[in-house]
Design a protein around this motif. Sequence first.
Motif, PDB file in Angstrom:
ATOM      1  N   GLU A 128     -14.523   2.126   5.910  1.00 59.78           N
ATOM      2  CA  GLU A 128     -13.663   3.311   5.896  1.00 59.78           C
ATOM      3  C   GLU A 128     -12.211   2.850   5.918  1.00 59.78           C
ATOM      4  O   GLU A 128     -11.776   2.190   6.854  1.00 59.78           O
ATOM      5  N   ARG A 129     -11.482   3.228   4.901  1.00 63.38           N
ATOM      6  CA  ARG A 129     -10.115   2.752   4.737  1.00 63.38           C
ATOM      7  C   ARG A 129      -9.110   3.854   5.068  1.00 63.38           C
ATOM      8  O   ARG A 129      -9.462   5.016   5.261  1.00 63.38           O
ATOM      9  N   GLY A 130      -7.837   3.474   5.094  1.00 61.59           N
ATOM     10  CA  GLY A 130      -6.791   4.480   5.234  1.00 61.59           C
ATOM     11  C   GLY A 130      -6.628   5.257   3.936  1.00 61.59           C
ATOM     12  O   GLY A 130      -7.304   5.012   2.944  1.00 61.59           O
ATOM     13  N   TRP A 131      -5.694   6.197   3.920  1.00 66.28           N
ATOM     14  CA  TRP A 131      -5.592   7.092   2.772  1.00 66.28           C
ATOM     15  C   TRP A 131      -4.909   6.461   1.574  1.00 66.28           C
ATOM     16  O   TRP A 131      -4.920   7.030   0.487  1.00 66.28           O
ATOM     17  N   LEU A 132      -4.301   5.296   1.714  1.00 67.43           N
ATOM     18  CA  LEU A 132      -3.772   4.621   0.527  1.00 67.43           C
ATOM     19  C   LEU A 132      -4.909   4.032  -0.290  1.00 67.43           C
ATOM     20  O   LEU A 132      -4.879   4.055  -1.522  1.00 67.43           O
ATOM     21  N   SER A 133      -5.909   3.496   0.374  1.00 65.54           N
ATOM     22  CA  SER A 133      -7.098   2.974  -0.293  1.00 65.54           C
ATOM     23  C   SER A 133      -8.264   3.931  -0.093  1.00 65.54           C
ATOM     24  O   SER A 133      -8.408   4.531   0.980  1.00 65.54           O
ATOM     25  N   GLY A 137     -10.441   0.203  -3.623  1.00 62.26           N
ATOM     26  CA  GLY A 137      -9.195   0.430  -2.900  1.00 62.26           C
ATOM     27  C   GLY A 137      -7.958   0.239  -3.749  1.00 62.26           C
ATOM     28  O   GLY A 137      -8.024   0.024  -4.968  1.00 62.26           O
ATOM     29  N   TYR A 138      -6.799   0.319  -3.108  1.00 63.93           N
ATOM     30  CA  TYR A 138      -5.508   0.195  -3.789  1.00 63.93           C
ATOM     31  C   TYR A 138      -5.102  -1.277  -3.855  1.00 63.93           C
ATOM     32  O   TYR A 138      -5.518  -2.091  -3.025  1.00 63.93           O
ATOM     33  N   CYS A 139      -4.268  -1.603  -4.833  1.00 64.38           N
ATOM     34  CA  CYS A 139      -3.965  -3.015  -5.091  1.00 64.38           C
ATOM     35  C   CYS A 139      -3.221  -3.685  -3.940  1.00 64.38           C
ATOM     36  O   CYS A 139      -3.434  -4.874  -3.673  1.00 64.38           O
ATOM     37  N   THR A 140      -2.366  -2.946  -3.225  1.00 65.39           N
ATOM     38  CA  THR A 140      -1.627  -3.575  -2.131  1.00 65.39           C
ATOM     39  C   THR A 140      -2.522  -3.868  -0.929  1.00 65.39           C
ATOM     40  O   THR A 140      -2.096  -4.571  -0.009  1.00 65.39           O
ATOM     41  N   ASP A 166      -6.270   4.378  -6.338  1.00 63.93           N
ATOM     42  CA  ASP A 166      -6.748   4.082  -4.992  1.00 63.93           C
ATOM     43  C   ASP A 166      -8.225   3.752  -4.958  1.00 63.93           C
ATOM     44  O   ASP A 166      -8.743   3.314  -3.924  1.00 63.93           O
ATOM     45  N   HIS A 167      -8.924   3.927  -6.075  1.00 59.25           N
ATOM     46  CA  HIS A 167     -10.349   3.615  -6.165  1.00 59.25           C
ATOM     47  C   HIS A 167     -10.631   2.351  -6.963  1.00 59.25           C
ATOM     48  O   HIS A 167     -11.708   1.774  -6.833  1.00 59.25           O
ATOM     49  N   CYS A 168      -9.703   1.942  -7.815  1.00 64.40           N
ATOM     50  CA  CYS A 168      -9.963   0.757  -8.647  1.00 64.40           C
ATOM     51  C   CYS A 168      -8.820  -0.251  -8.625  1.00 64.40           C
ATOM     52  O   CYS A 168      -8.857  -1.230  -9.372  1.00 64.40           O
ATOM     53  N   GLY A 169      -7.831  -0.050  -7.763  1.00 67.52           N
ATOM     54  CA  GLY A 169      -6.695  -0.968  -7.725  1.00 67.52           C
ATOM     55  C   GLY A 169      -7.046  -2.370  -7.276  1.00 67.52           C
ATOM     56  O   GLY A 169      -6.295  -3.319  -7.545  1.00 67.52           O
ATOM     57  N   GLY A 170      -8.190  -2.527  -6.591  1.00 65.76           N
ATOM     58  CA  GLY A 170      -8.630  -3.858  -6.182  1.00 65.76           C
ATOM     59  C   GLY A 170      -9.545  -4.532  -7.180  1.00 65.76           C
ATOM     60  O   GLY A 170      -9.990  -5.671  -6.948  1.00 65.76           O
ATOM     61  N   LEU A 195       5.021   6.735  -0.188  1.00 62.81           N
ATOM     62  CA  LEU A 195       5.520   6.283   1.100  1.00 62.81           C
ATOM     63  C   LEU A 195       4.496   5.399   1.810  1.00 62.81           C
ATOM     64  O   LEU A 195       4.862   4.406   2.460  1.00 62.81           O
ATOM     65  N   LEU A 196       3.222   5.736   1.677  1.00 63.14           N
ATOM     66  CA  LEU A 196       2.179   4.865   2.218  1.00 63.14           C
ATOM     67  C   LEU A 196       2.221   3.490   1.574  1.00 63.14           C
ATOM     68  O   LEU A 196       2.037   2.465   2.236  1.00 63.14           O
ATOM     69  N   GLU A 197       2.448   3.470   0.270  1.00 59.88           N
ATOM     70  CA  GLU A 197       2.492   2.197  -0.445  1.00 59.88           C
ATOM     71  C   GLU A 197       3.669   1.340   0.010  1.00 59.88           C
ATOM     72  O   GLU A 197       3.520   0.141   0.272  1.00 59.88           O
TER      73      GLU A 197
END
Length: 308
Positions: free
Chosen positions: A12-17, A38-41, A70-74, A246-248
Amino acid sequence: MPSLPAGVVLFERGWLSSNNLLLTDPRGAGPAALVDSGYCTHAAQTLALLDQALGGAPLDRLLNTHLHSDHCGGNAALQQRYPALHTAIPPGQAQAVRDWDADALSYAPTGQLCPRFNFDSLLQPGQEVALGAGHWQVHAAPGHDPHAVLLFEPSWRLLVAGDALWHNGFGVVFPELEGASAFAEVGASLDLIERLAPATVVPGHGGAFDDVGPALERARRRLDGFVAAPRKHALYAAKVLLKFKLLELQSIGEAALLDWARRTPYFQTLHVRHFADTGPIDAWGATLVEDLLRSGAAAREGALLVNR
């Protein structure tokens, strides 16, 4: 949180990922698969979570419920770490991924980041895929994203819902931001989930839940509110996009954030279609910042806006 079957591990990730779901076979058979990256960062964290869970064993398969950042950035980082990784995506944007069309893939319009990745196969609705110890049905779930899919394991009655259903709602209906009608598709996807009758839902964001009926009722009430007042949905979308940035970044000068919004196509479109009567886009953006501050989603620290 409800218990999940053996071999099913939720990160379970935060809302950025988005959340990531790891599927392995406790008997040691079958491929180890990850749903969404998740997200790339947050890619380094995604890799660390996998390293710990897999104990150094390889990840065999990667699947995406849809291709929002946020679903495929990784994806790119996972493909670099695991050279033999087999990646499967929904079929609707296959050509856009081949051509790496950042406009069609939404990364340019949203002002978000996603490193280029490739894919090996398509998650065709109607097919069944073996992942971990389960056999998962693929279902189309348009609405939030016109190309999104759900994964459902009928013997476990376990649904991987992406952003089609959360415990309290669903994701921004992005086609509506572009002027397309998609609220009815959101409703159709909720109806599909009701017909599948899952016992447990793993959403794209937030914890897994088993009170599926009440969650569907909440989602339908939210949808009814957006249908009755599309401007309400547009305002929600604008705040989500601003909060995501802002999350990013975690902190940014207010003028720089408003400049980013001014240059971001979805903000331009939302302002023209729904909020032109509030004044210039910078003035509208400033009201969104004040809303984030009042809600506690952001704070001012000196000259900076910081994520909260």
